[in-house]
Design a protein around this motif. Structure first.
Motif, mmCIF file in Angstrom:
data_model
loop_
_atom_site.group_PDB
_atom_site.id
_atom_site.type_symbol
_atom_site.label_atom_id
_atom_site.label_comp_id
_atom_site.label_asym_id
_atom_site.label_seq_id
_atom_site.Cartn_x
_atom_site.Cartn_y
_atom_site.Cartn_z
ATOM 1 N N CYS A 14 8.855 -2.476 7.757
ATOM 2 C CA CYS A 14 7.859 -3.039 7.121
ATOM 3 C C CYS A 14 7.801 -2.786 5.456
ATOM 4 O O CYS A 14 8.758 -2.221 5.060
ATOM 5 C CB CYS A 14 6.368 -2.626 7.747
ATOM 6 N N GLU B 127 2.247 12.054 5.848
ATOM 7 C CA GLU B 127 2.667 10.760 6.837
ATOM 8 C C GLU B 127 3.937 10.592 7.368
ATOM 9 O O GLU B 127 4.948 10.743 6.610
ATOM 10 C CB GLU B 127 2.273 9.455 6.294
ATOM 11 N N TYR C 42 7.282 4.568 -3.897
ATOM 12 C CA TYR C 42 6.150 5.180 -2.848
ATOM 13 C C TYR C 42 6.994 6.145 -2.059
ATOM 14 O O TYR C 42 8.309 6.300 -1.993
ATOM 15 C CB TYR C 42 5.646 3.993 -1.849
ATOM 16 N N HIS D 288 8.170 4.731 10.234
ATOM 17 C CA HIS D 288 6.858 5.272 11.049
ATOM 18 C C HIS D 288 6.497 4.244 12.214
ATOM 19 O O HIS D 288 5.743 4.590 12.879
ATOM 20 C CB HIS D 288 5.913 5.293 9.751
ATOM 21 N N VAL E 259 -3.350 -0.917 12.641
ATOM 22 C CA VAL E 259 -3.743 -1.019 11.382
ATOM 23 C C VAL E 259 -4.649 -2.162 11.227
ATOM 24 O O VAL E 259 -5.973 -2.005 10.702
ATOM 25 C CB VAL E 259 -2.673 -1.417 10.372
ATOM 26 N N ILE F 112 6.866 8.600 5.574
ATOM 27 C CA ILE F 112 6.290 8.005 4.346
ATOM 28 C C ILE F 112 6.038 9.206 3.298
ATOM 29 O O ILE F 112 6.682 9.312 2.119
ATOM 30 C CB ILE F 112 4.969 7.295 4.708
ATOM 31 N N VAL G 281 -7.111 1.932 5.928
ATOM 32 C CA VAL G 281 -5.808 2.087 5.954
ATOM 33 C C VAL G 281 -5.385 3.103 7.112
ATOM 34 O O VAL G 281 -6.526 3.687 7.623
ATOM 35 C CB VAL G 281 -5.151 2.798 4.582
ATOM 36 N N ASN G 282 -4.400 3.137 7.643
ATOM 37 C CA ASN G 282 -3.905 3.770 8.849
ATOM 38 C C ASN G 282 -4.895 3.676 9.896
ATOM 39 O O ASN G 282 -5.551 2.358 10.011
ATOM 40 C CB ASN G 282 -4.135 5.341 8.358
ATOM 41 N N GLU H 269 2.059 0.173 16.243
ATOM 42 C CA GLU H 269 1.664 1.024 14.983
ATOM 43 C C GLU H 269 0.860 -0.159 14.110
ATOM 44 O O GLU H 269 -0.059 0.053 13.687
ATOM 45 C CB GLU H 269 2.922 1.898 14.429
ATOM 46 N N ILE I 18 -1.380 -3.250 0.388
ATOM 47 C CA ILE I 18 -1.426 -2.122 -0.529
ATOM 48 C C ILE I 18 -0.726 -2.785 -1.917
ATOM 49 O O ILE I 18 0.479 -2.844 -1.825
ATOM 50 C CB ILE I 18 -0.752 -1.045 -0.148
ATOM 51 N N THR J 221 6.131 -1.138 3.607
ATOM 52 C CA THR J 221 6.150 0.196 3.067
ATOM 53 C C THR J 221 7.540 0.658 3.042
ATOM 54 O O THR J 221 7.744 1.528 1.880
ATOM 55 C CB THR J 221 4.998 0.830 4.172
ATOM 56 N N VAL K 292 1.217 8.241 12.820
ATOM 57 C CA VAL K 292 1.783 8.323 11.588
ATOM 58 C C VAL K 292 1.552 9.409 11.041
ATOM 59 O O VAL K 292 2.052 10.237 10.378
ATOM 60 C CB VAL K 292 1.730 6.998 10.720
ATOM 61 N N ARG K 293 -0.196 9.519 10.615
ATOM 62 C CA ARG K 293 -0.756 10.559 9.962
ATOM 63 C C ARG K 293 -0.935 11.785 10.377
ATOM 64 O O ARG K 293 -1.236 11.678 11.718
ATOM 65 C CB ARG K 293 -2.034 9.807 9.072
HETATM 66 C C1 BGC Z 1 1.331 2.448 7.565
HETATM 67 C C2 BGC Z 1 0.104 3.340 7.776
HETATM 68 C C3 BGC Z 1 0.183 4.060 6.544
HETATM 69 C C4 BGC Z 1 0.082 3.467 5.174
HETATM 70 C C5 BGC Z 1 -0.099 4.045 3.948
HETATM 71 C C6 BGC Z 1 1.358 1.711 6.310
HETATM 72 O O1 BGC Z 1 2.442 0.855 6.227
HETATM 73 O O2 BGC Z 1 1.446 1.414 8.572
HETATM 74 O O3 BGC Z 1 0.175 4.292 8.976
HETATM 75 O O4 BGC Z 1 -1.243 5.054 6.635
HETATM 76 O O5 BGC Z 1 1.260 2.480 5.252
HETATM 77 O O6 BGC Z 1 1.135 5.102 3.588
#
Ligand code: BGC
Length: 361
Positions: free
Chosen positions: A38, A114, A49, A63, A154, A117, A303-304, A150, A273, A40, A89-90
């Motif tokens: 993804c 996370e 990040y 994740h 979201v 992440i 988020v999350n 996952e 984001i 992220t 994830v978190r």
């Molecule tokens: C993930 C979330 C995560 C967020 C912020 C997203 O890509 O799916 O699980 O909380 O990023 O880091």
């Protein structure tokens, strides 16, 4: 074990090796089957990040996951050997009331971690160990699409938050009007939002930057939804407005322009984001804030996801499979090997919705 490693805030991802983790008593060992890529992950690989675990310089990326339990946790009721699971994830900070109440998605200290992440190794490797309460069991019939769970959670959380903030306003005895929804973005989160909303009977419009009969447009139309570019929408104020707008791009100008299309009492949920170094707010912010205030409109961030969102996501995966067979599978636009991760992370390809990396079948 093979593992995709990054060293935030340094840019770059590489295929490396990680030791097979020890399994603490009461935890499960899971063999990863597939992982999803993804935005992220791409931001972390670009050095924008992410954070390595304390005391290490590298982090196992990833994740979005699905795997099979190879050593079950000892506790009764947890997933058994051979069962398919998706891990959340978190992991909470352990000190705020939200994390202590099993709602780390609403953490108030920001000291959460996370997996894949920030501060905890992720799933782009062969095996991981985890506490059973973070593993969500997947019915065998959903094996081919479970890697989408996952990102779907979201969406589930965003839709739940929208419902929660709006439902408190309805006068007693009234029922919610049929939902007119606008989704900004036709990436995986936007598509899954369109699917989940269509399955709930909403009238859905999805906007992206590409006009015409693109593959994304065809997927959207299969749900009975409408595809458009933002500038092809009726001018602001011309139509009745949307009860719900879900922003899933992270592009900064979109919340401003789309937010003005909210119906009174409508809600704009931001899930994309934007980059941390985003430029200062543009001039339309004044008109936007005026519309929000004068129309009692709601703007919330989300988020999350919580455990309930994983459970709702599993039900929605089954519902989408039953109603539009093959539609979810079509969102997986490529399957590559884990070894190809560095190349896959280097940028989005045309028409990509969700690239999945195969770890083990
Ligand atoms: C993930 C979330 C995560 C967020 C912020 C997203 O890509 O799916 O699980 O909380 O990023 O880091």
């Amino acid at each position: 074990m093979r593992a995709v490693l990054v060293s935030p805030p340094r840019a770059g991802a590489r295929l490396g090796e990680r030791e097979r983790p020890e399994r603490p008593e009461g935890w499960a060992r899971v063999a990863v089957q597939e992982v999803g890529v993804c935005g992220t992950d791409r931001d972390i690989a670009a050095g924008k990040y992410g954070r390595a675990p304390d005391g290490r310089t590298d982090l196992v990326l990833g994740h979005e996951n699905v795997g099979r339990v190879v050593e079950p946790a000892e506790s009764g009721g947890s997933a058994g050997k051979g069962e398919l699971v998706v891990a959340s994830v978190r992991r909470g900070c352990g000190s705020c009331r939200m994390c202590l109440g099993d709602r780390s998605d609403l953490c108030e200290t920001g000291r959460f971690r996370e997996r894949g992440i920030s501060g905890l190794d992720g799933y782009w490797t062969e095996e991981y160990v985890e506490r059973p309460e973070y593993l969500h069991r997947i019915p065998p019939g959903l094996a081919g699409v479970a890697v989408l769970l996952e990102p779907l959670t979201v969406v589930e959380k965003a839709l739940r938050v929208a419902r929660e903030v709006q439902s408190g306003r309805l006068p007693a005895g009234t029922t919610p009007s049929p939902l007119r929804a606008l989704v900004a973005g036709s990436g995986a989160v936007g598509m899954l939002a369109a699917g989940a909303l269509a399955a709930r009977g909403a009238s859905v419009t999805v906007v992206d930057r590409h006009p015409g009969e693109t593959p994304a447009a065809q997927r959207i139309e299969r749900l009975g939804a409408v595809h458009a570019t933002a500038d092809a929408l009726p001018p602001v104020g011309a139509g009745p407005g949307y009860h719900l707008i879900l922003e899933a791009t992270g592009a900064l100008d979109l919340p401003l322009t789309l937010g003005r299309r909210l119906a009174p009492n409508g809600v704009l949920v931001l899930t994309g984001i934007p980059p941390a170094d985003a430029p200062a707010a543009p001039a339309e912010l004044g008109a936007w804030a005026r519309d929000v205030v004068l129309g009692n409109r709601l703007v919330v961030g989300s988020v999350n996801a919580a455990g309930v969102d994983f459970e709702q996501g599993i039900r929605d995966l089954a519902e989408l499979e039953a109603r539009w067979a093959g539609w979810l599978g079509g969102l997986i636009t490529a399957r590559r090997d884990l070894a190809e991760a560095p190349e896959v992370l280097s940028g989005r390809v045309d028409g990509e919705i969700k690239t999945v990396l195969r770890v083990r079948r």
